[in-house]
Scaffold this active site. Structure first.
Site, PDB file in Angstrom:
ATOM      1  N   GLU A  76       0.834  -1.214   0.000  1.00 36.40           N
ATOM      2  CA  GLU A  76       0.000   0.000   0.000  1.00 36.40           C
ATOM      3  C   GLU A  76       0.862   1.254   0.000  1.00 36.40           C
ATOM      4  OE1 GLU A  76      -2.146  -0.493   3.640  1.00 36.40           O
ATOM      5  OE2 GLU A  76      -3.848  -1.440   2.635  1.00 36.40           O
ATOM      6  N   ASP A 127       9.922  -1.458 -15.584  1.00 37.39           N
ATOM      7  CA  ASP A 127       8.465  -1.408 -15.373  1.00 37.39           C
ATOM      8  C   ASP A 127       7.970   0.021 -15.593  1.00 37.39           C
ATOM      9  OD1 ASP A 127       5.976  -2.430 -14.924  1.00 37.39           O
ATOM     10  OD2 ASP A 127       6.149  -2.522 -12.741  1.00 37.39           O
TER      11      ASP A 127
END
Ligand code: C9U
Length: 510
Positions: A220, A335
Site C-alpha cells: 500500500e 516497469d
C-alpha cells in the site's frame, strides 16, 4: 553274590562313589563313569560360547569327577570367564551318577544384549577419540555459523538499516527542529547516496500515517506526515521483501538523486518478531501518478512537452552510467508505465518504483539483476522481444531498449490527452494502451498475440499531425515502439529531440 555287587559293597565300605562323566573321563574316554573318594564331588559343567559367525550363544555340557585335592572343589562355586565365554559348575556327592541329571542354573545371553565392543576396556581410547572428533566438528560448525551471522549482518548493514536492534532514541542524531527534507537532503551537504541510516530510522519513527492513497501487488501507499511536511510511505507486504530491498538499494545508489526521480527520504523495517513492516518513505506529490492525472486533466502542448521532457530526462539519468571515483551505474527500470510516474506541482514528472530495476557497471561488465524476484514487468507495457522471448536478458542494452518501448506507450497516453487548437474538448478520453485490443489485466499470451503476431500498436490520431509539437512527439513515440529494439531511439536521443521542441508561452487553452 555277583561280582558286580561285591565290588559295589567294597566301594561303599571305602567311601568311593561313581560319577557320570562326559568330556572329563579317565583314560580319554568320551563318556562313561569316573570315581571319587571321600571329599570328592561329581560335577556338571555348562560352558556358554558365542558362535563367531552367527553371533548366537550355545551351551555345552560336560560331566566328571572333582577330587578333593588341588582345590578342585573350589570350582563348585562356578566361574565366569570374561568376554563371550561363561562357565557354570554345579556339584553333588549324594549317590552314584548324581550329576547325570544335574543341570546348573545358567542363562543364555540374548544376541541383542551381547556385550558390545563399546563396553570393553579396549574400546575406551577409541571412544575418547570419537568424542573428541565429535566435539571438534560441533565447535567448527559453531564457528562457521558465527562467521555466517557476522557477514550476513555486515551485508544487511550495507543494504538497509533493519539490522539495528537498538531504538534510534538511544543514538545521538542531529536533526534540527527546523530542518526540512530540502536541507537535510541537500546534495551539497555531502549526503551523497542518501541519509545516514540512523537519521532514516529517526525520521521513520516520527512519521504518522494519514490515509492510503494507493494499493498494488507490492502493498500500500500512504499519505503520511513528518513534522509538518507531507510524505508518501510505501508499505510493502512481507512477501515483497525483495522488492523493498531492491528499491531501497537503487534509491541509495550514488548519484541517484535527480529532479525527475522520485525523491527518496528513508527506508526502514518497523516492528519486531513476528510483526514486521517494510517502509519506503519518499517525497509526496499531490497530483498522484501520471495515470491518475491524465484521468482528469487535459494537457496543452506546453504541459505535454514539460511532462514528456522530464520523464525522458529522468529515464536518461537512470540509463546513463557516470564514470568517476564515486560514479553511478547504468540502471534499467523494467516497469515503465504511467502508474509509476508521478506528477509534481509544477507539472514536471518523476519516475518511481525501482523494485525490478537492474544495474550495470561497464568496468565489471556485470548486470546486477535483483535476486529471488519472481515479479516481472506489467504485461500491457512489455516490449515485443520480452513477449516473444527473443530478448537476451544478459545484455544490459536490451533492458534499456525494452524501457524505451514502454516509454513510447506512455508518450501515446500523454498525446491522447493533449488538446490542440484552442479547445480542451479536442483531446480524446483517457485510455490505457491497447485498451481496444486486450481485456483488463491481459495475459502474456493475449499481449503476445496483439503486439508480436498481429504487430498492433496504439492508434495514431490524424489530429496530431496538424500540430507541430504533437506530430514531432508522435514521430518520436513511433521510433520508441519499433518492433526491432535496435532501431529504437535511445533515451538521450529522445531527450535531445524533445528539447528542440520549444515551449510556446502563448499557448492558452480554455
Ligand atoms: C500507487 C502508486 N504510487 C504512488 C506513489 C507511490 N506509488 C510511491 C512509490 N514509491 C514510494 C512511495 C510511494 C506516490 N504517490 C504520491 N502521491 C499521490 C497523491 C494522490 C494519489 C496518489 C498518490 N491519489 C490516488 C487516486 N486517488 C486520489 C489520490 N506521492 C508520492 C508517491
Amino acid at each position: 553274590m555277583s561280582l558286580k555287587r561285591k565290588r559295589n559293597m567294597k566301594r561303599l565300605r571305602q567311601n568311593v562313589r561313581r560319577c557320570y562323566c562326559q568330556g572329563h573321563c579317565p583314560d580319554n574316554q568320551t563318556n562313561g563313569t569316573c570315581e571319587i573318594k571321600q571329599g570328592g564331588m561329581c560335577f556338571t559343567a555348562v560352558e556358554i560360547e558365542q558362535d563367531e559367525t552367527t553371533g548366537n550363544y550355545e551351551a555345552e555340557f560336560t560331566y566328571g569327577c572333582l577330587p578333593d585335592e588341588e582345590g578342585g572343589l573350589m570350582q563348585c562355586k562356578g566361574s565366569l570367564v570374561p568376554h563371550r565365554q561363561m562357565k557354570v559348575i554345579e556339584c553333588c556327592n549324594g549317590s552314584d551318577n548324581c550329576n547325570k541329571d544335574l543341570i546348573p542354573k545358567y542363562e543364555l545371553p540374548s544376541t541383542t544384549q551381547e556385550p558390545s565392543f563399546f563396553n570393553t576396556p579396549e574400546s575406551i581410547p577409541l571412544m575418547v577419540l570419537f568424542t573428541s572428533i565429535t566435539a571438534c566438528i560441533i565447535f567448527l560448525l559453531a564457528v562457521i555459523a558465527c562467521l555466517y551471522i557476522h557477514f550476513r549482518r555486515k551485508e544487511l548493514k550495507r543494504g538497509s538499516p533493519y539490522y539495528l536492534k537498538k531504538s534510534p532514541d538511544q543514538y545521538p542524531i542531529d536533526i534540527h527542529v527546523n530542518d526540512t527534507f530540502a536541507n537535510i537532503l541537500d546534495p551539497s551537504s555531502g549526503s551523497g547516496s542518501g541519509l545516514p541510516m540512523l537519521v532514516q530510522r529517526t525520521i521513520s519513527k516520527q512519521i504518522h500515517l494519514v490515509h492510503t492513497i494507493g494499493r498494488g501487488r507490492y502493498g500500500e501507499v500512504w499519505l503520511a506526515r513528518w513534522r509538518d511536511q507531507k510524505v508518501a510511505v510505501k508499505v510493502f507486504f512481507t512477501t515483497e521483501e525483495h522488492s523493498w530491498f531492491r528499491e531501497t538499494e537503487i534509491y541509495q545508489t550514488v548519484l541517484m538523486r535527480h529532479e525527475n526521480i522520485l525523491g527518496f527520504i528513508a527506508a526502514d523495517i518497523k516492528g519486531t518478531g513476528s510483526w514486521t513492516q517494510m517502509w519506503l518513505i519518499t517525497d509526496y506529490h499531490e497530483y498522484g501518478s501520471l495515470y491518475d492525472y491524465l484521468q482528469n486533466h487535459v494537457l496543452d502542448t506546453n504541459s505535454l512537452l514539460i511532462m514528456a521532457q522530464t520523464v525522458v530526462s529522468g529515464l536518461t539519468h537512470l540509463h546513463t552510467e557516470i564514470f568517476s571515483t564515486r560514479g553511478k551505474p547504468a540502471i534499467a527500470h523494467r516497469d515503465i508505465k504511467s502508474k509509476n510516474i508521478l506528477v509534481k506541482k509544477n507539472g514536471e514528472c518523476v519516475i518511481a518504483d525501482f523494485g525490478l530495476a537492474v544495474k550495470y557497471c561497464s568496468d565489471t561488465n556485470l548486470i546486477d539483476v535483483p535476486v529471488k524476484n519472481e515479479r516481472s514487468g506489467t504485461k500491457r507495457y512489455m516490449a515485443p522481444e520480452i513477449l516473444d522471448g527473443t530478448i537476451n536478458p544478459a545484455n544490459f542494452d536490451a533492458h534499456k531498449m525494452a524501457d524505451i518501448y514502454s516509454l513510447g506507450l506512455v508518450l501515446w497516453e500523454m498525446l491522447k490527452r493533449t488538446a490542440t487548437g484552442d479547445k480542451l474538448s479536442s483531446a480524446e478520453d483517457y485510455c490505457l494502451p491497447y485498451y481496444d485490443c486486450v481485456p483488463n489485466d491481459p495475459s502474456f499470451e493475449e499481449m503476445q498475440q496483439v503486439v508480436c503476431v498481429k504487430k498492433v500498436r496504439p492508434e495514431i490520431s490524424t489530429r496530431w499531425s496538424k500540430d507541430d509539437v504533437l506530430s514531432s512527439v508522435s514521430r518520436v513515440m513511433q521510433e520508441c515502439w519499433h518492433a526491432n529494439p535496435l532501431v529504437r531511439l535511445t533515451a538521450l536521443r529522445v531527450k535531445k529531440t524533445l528539447a528542440k521542441l520549444e515551449v510556446d508561452p502563448n499557448v492558452k487553452i480554455v
